[in-house]
Design an enzyme around this catalytic site. Structure first.
Site, PDB file in Angstrom:
ATOM      1  N   CYS A 127       0.825  -1.222   0.000  1.00 26.07           N
ATOM      2  CA  CYS A 127       0.000   0.000   0.000  1.00 26.07           C
ATOM      3  C   CYS A 127       0.855   1.268   0.000  1.00 26.07           C
ATOM      4  O   CYS A 127       0.378   2.347  -0.346  1.00 26.07           O
ATOM      5  CB  CYS A 127      -0.922   0.024   1.209  1.00 26.07           C
ATOM      6  N   HIS A 267      -3.533   7.252   3.527  1.00 23.54           N
ATOM      7  CA  HIS A 267      -3.896   6.013   2.822  1.00 23.54           C
ATOM      8  C   HIS A 267      -5.350   5.670   3.132  1.00 23.54           C
ATOM      9  O   HIS A 267      -5.764   5.672   4.289  1.00 23.54           O
ATOM     10  CB  HIS A 267      -2.951   4.903   3.303  1.00 23.54           C
ATOM     11  N   ASN A 297     -10.124  -0.064   0.085  1.00 18.63           N
ATOM     12  CA  ASN A 297      -8.664   0.038   0.128  1.00 18.63           C
ATOM     13  C   ASN A 297      -8.099  -0.490  -1.192  1.00 18.63           C
ATOM     14  O   ASN A 297      -8.187  -1.690  -1.465  1.00 18.63           O
ATOM     15  CB  ASN A 297      -8.150  -0.793   1.311  1.00 18.63           C
TER      16      ASN A 297
HETATM   17  O1  UT7 Z   1      -3.321  -1.084   4.291  1.00 16.37           O
HETATM   18  C1  UT7 Z   1      -3.569  -1.578   5.586  1.00 16.37           C
HETATM   19  C2  UT7 Z   1      -4.850  -2.337   5.481  1.00 16.37           C
HETATM   20  N1  UT7 Z   1      -5.307  -2.892   6.699  1.00 16.37           N
HETATM   21  C3  UT7 Z   1      -6.437  -2.511   7.299  1.00 16.37           C
HETATM   22  O2  UT7 Z   1      -7.086  -1.558   6.963  1.00 16.37           O
HETATM   23  C4  UT7 Z   1      -6.902  -3.393   8.430  1.00 16.37           C
HETATM   24  C5  UT7 Z   1      -6.951  -2.715   9.747  1.00 16.37           C
HETATM   25  N2  UT7 Z   1      -7.847  -3.435  10.584  1.00 16.37           N
HETATM   26  C6  UT7 Z   1      -9.172  -3.135  10.684  1.00 16.37           C
HETATM   27  O3  UT7 Z   1      -9.655  -2.198  10.107  1.00 16.37           O
HETATM   28  C7  UT7 Z   1     -10.023  -3.987  11.547  1.00 16.37           C
HETATM   29  O4  UT7 Z   1      -9.216  -4.837  12.350  1.00 16.37           O
HETATM   30  C8  UT7 Z   1     -11.028  -4.853  10.717  1.00 16.37           C
HETATM   31  C9  UT7 Z   1     -12.030  -3.946  10.000  1.00 16.37           C
HETATM   32  C10 UT7 Z   1     -10.279  -5.700   9.687  1.00 16.37           C
HETATM   33  C11 UT7 Z   1     -11.795  -5.770  11.641  1.00 16.37           C
HETATM   34  O5  UT7 Z   1     -12.433  -4.994  12.655  1.00 16.37           O
HETATM   35  P1  UT7 Z   1     -12.304  -5.403  14.174  1.00 16.37           P
HETATM   36  O6  UT7 Z   1     -13.085  -4.421  14.942  1.00 16.37           O
HETATM   37  O7  UT7 Z   1     -10.842  -5.521  14.482  1.00 16.37           O
HETATM   38  O8  UT7 Z   1     -13.052  -6.770  14.182  1.00 16.37           O
HETATM   39  P2  UT7 Z   1     -12.526  -8.215  14.588  1.00 16.37           P
HETATM   40  O9  UT7 Z   1     -11.751  -8.819  13.475  1.00 16.37           O
HETATM   41  O10 UT7 Z   1     -11.915  -8.198  15.940  1.00 16.37           O
HETATM   42  O11 UT7 Z   1     -13.914  -8.950  14.685  1.00 16.37           O
HETATM   43  C12 UT7 Z   1     -14.938  -8.511  15.607  1.00 16.37           C
HETATM   44  C13 UT7 Z   1     -16.174  -9.324  15.330  1.00 16.37           C
HETATM   45  C14 UT7 Z   1     -15.915 -10.813  15.295  1.00 16.37           C
HETATM   46  O12 UT7 Z   1     -17.041 -11.450  15.829  1.00 16.37           O
HETATM   47  P3  UT7 Z   1     -17.041 -12.026  17.332  1.00 16.37           P
HETATM   48  O13 UT7 Z   1     -15.921 -13.005  17.395  1.00 16.37           O
HETATM   49  O14 UT7 Z   1     -16.808 -10.834  18.226  1.00 16.37           O
HETATM   50  O15 UT7 Z   1     -18.395 -12.628  17.479  1.00 16.37           O
HETATM   51  C15 UT7 Z   1     -15.829 -11.113  13.837  1.00 16.37           C
HETATM   52  O16 UT7 Z   1     -16.155 -12.447  13.541  1.00 16.37           O
HETATM   53  O17 UT7 Z   1     -16.711  -8.964  14.048  1.00 16.37           O
HETATM   54  C16 UT7 Z   1     -16.869 -10.160  13.272  1.00 16.37           C
HETATM   55  N3  UT7 Z   1     -16.646  -9.837  11.869  1.00 16.37           N
HETATM   56  C17 UT7 Z   1     -17.644  -9.549  11.028  1.00 16.37           C
HETATM   57  N4  UT7 Z   1     -18.966  -9.484  11.174  1.00 16.37           N
HETATM   58  C18 UT7 Z   1     -19.702  -9.163  10.110  1.00 16.37           C
HETATM   59  C19 UT7 Z   1     -15.470  -9.757  11.214  1.00 16.37           C
HETATM   60  N5  UT7 Z   1     -15.681  -9.420   9.941  1.00 16.37           N
HETATM   61  C20 UT7 Z   1     -17.023  -9.286   9.795  1.00 16.37           C
HETATM   62  C21 UT7 Z   1     -17.847  -8.947   8.700  1.00 16.37           C
HETATM   63  N6  UT7 Z   1     -19.175  -8.883   8.900  1.00 16.37           N
HETATM   64  N7  UT7 Z   1     -17.352  -8.662   7.468  1.00 16.37           N
END
Ligand code: UT7
Length: 339
Positions: A127, A267, A297
């Protein structure tokens, strides 16, 4: 200030096909509310099966050349920032050179001292590719004041999305941007300073497979490690920290503060990262430009898609200071000061 590297032209290209949150709801267990509240993303653009990174890169390049008012034959260097090339080899830059009609130079029967030189080079800073590319271009423009550099940032991240991985696959889209860089002639922006960073120890936080670490033989099916794998929460923390620190370092060494910045283009990873970076830098929200809602992204292309939109909205002007900052796999990151 250093005027070696000026942006003479800018162009972008995104695929026509739109992938909405509603579309994603049809293929995985997700919903509009989760995606928008966690990422700010509503839609992304996705390449058709018949298209590749070089297609969007080529069309962005054509627009940048037109915008610069030059003939393609004036280009001396083509650099492509991508982590999703059409092939491991040949490079995307060679493919685009051919489509721009520049490969005729390699077909001459006799190479003489007057034969025009053209250097084509791809590099992978994920990126961070566009900001890294500005630094590469600055070095080549310093070597040759007559150089005309076409810097393209093009990606097809949809080709490496695992749509069984709902936390990552909702984030990314495809697209390309290109700039014509030179040290003489008309320009609409000057690249004043660039600063880049790397931490290879954290390479496992974001990886895309398909390289030579995979011992693939004919007939194998691809497994999950072929696709983009990311540890989202850790990446989030490092992204905010690195973009903030690198931006402050860049401002400080130019005797500037955040108050001197007129426009901030981080970004376009996701809205929460953008908000966190803006708030830690204490820059007013109205100075922060974002279009992540529309494109998701797009990796190396993201800052150029935003810069193009900001320019069309009349927010980019010569003399006004634009700070860009980025972060990606590697880990890599960087900031640049334009005005
Ligand atoms: O160029 C660099 C690029 N990288 C990025 O931009 C990634 C940076 N990271 C993030 O933006 C966040 O970590 C994410 C958006 C990827 C994920 O958000 P989060 O708040 O860290 O969620 P998480 O992965 O900890 O998941 C929280 C919950 C989980 O459910 P439980 O275990 O709490 O029941 C996931 O299973 O959200 C669930 N989840 C979803 N639910 C619905 C994860 N993805 C989804 C989804 N739809 N697409």
């Amino acid at each position: 200030m250093n005027k070696l590297c000026q942006i003479a032209g800018l162009g972008i290209c995104v695929p026509e096909r739109v992938l909405s949150n509603h579309d994603l709801e049809q293929i995985m267990d997700t919903n509009e509310e989760w995606i928008v509240s966690r990422t700010g993303i509503h839609t992304r653009r996705i390449l058709d099966a018949s298209q590749g990174t070089s297609d969007v890169g080529f069309f962005a390049a054509q627009k940048a050349i037109l915008d610069a008012g030059i003939d393609a034959s004036e280009i001396t260097h083509i650099f492509v920032a991508t982590c999703t090339p059409d092939y491991l080899s040949p490079s995307v830059s060679c493919l685009i050179a051919a489509r721009l009609g520049l490969s005729a130079y390699s077909g001459v029967s006799t190479i003489s001292p007057t034969t025009k030189s053209l250097m084509c080079l791809d590099f992978n800073a994920a990126c961070s590719g566009f900001v890294y590319g500005l630094e590469v271009a600055r070095a080549f423009l310093a070597l040759d004041s007559n150089a005309v550099v076409l810097l393209i940032a093009a990606e097809a991240l949809s080709r490496r999305m695992n749509y069984n991985d709902r936390s990552t696959s909702v984030l990314f889209g495809d697209g390309a941007g290109a700039v014509v860089l030179r040290s003489k002639g008309d320009s609409f922006l000057t690249v004043h300073d660039v600063s880049c960073g790397t931490d290879g120890d954290l390479n496992e936080l974001i990886q895309i497979g398909g390289g030579t670490n995979m011992n693939v033989v004919v007939g194998d099916t691809v497994k999950e490690d072929f696709f983009l794998n990311m540890q989202g929460r850790d990446v989030f923390k490092h992204a905010v920290r690195c973009m903030v620190q690198e931006s402050l370092k860049l401002l400080s060494r130019n005797n500037l503060t955040i108050d001197d910045v007129d426009l901030f283009i981080p970004h376009q990873a996701n809205a929460r990262i953008i908000e966190a970076v803006g708030s830690r830098l204490e820059i007013p929200a109205e100075k922060v430009f974002t279009n992540v809602s529309e494109y998701g992204n797009t990796s190396a292309a993201s800052i150029l898609l935003a810069l193009d939109d900001a320019r069309k909205a009349g927010k980019v002007e010569a003399g006004k200071k634009t700070l860009i900052t980025t972060f990606g796999a590697g880990l890599t990151w960087g900031s640049a000061l334009l005005s």
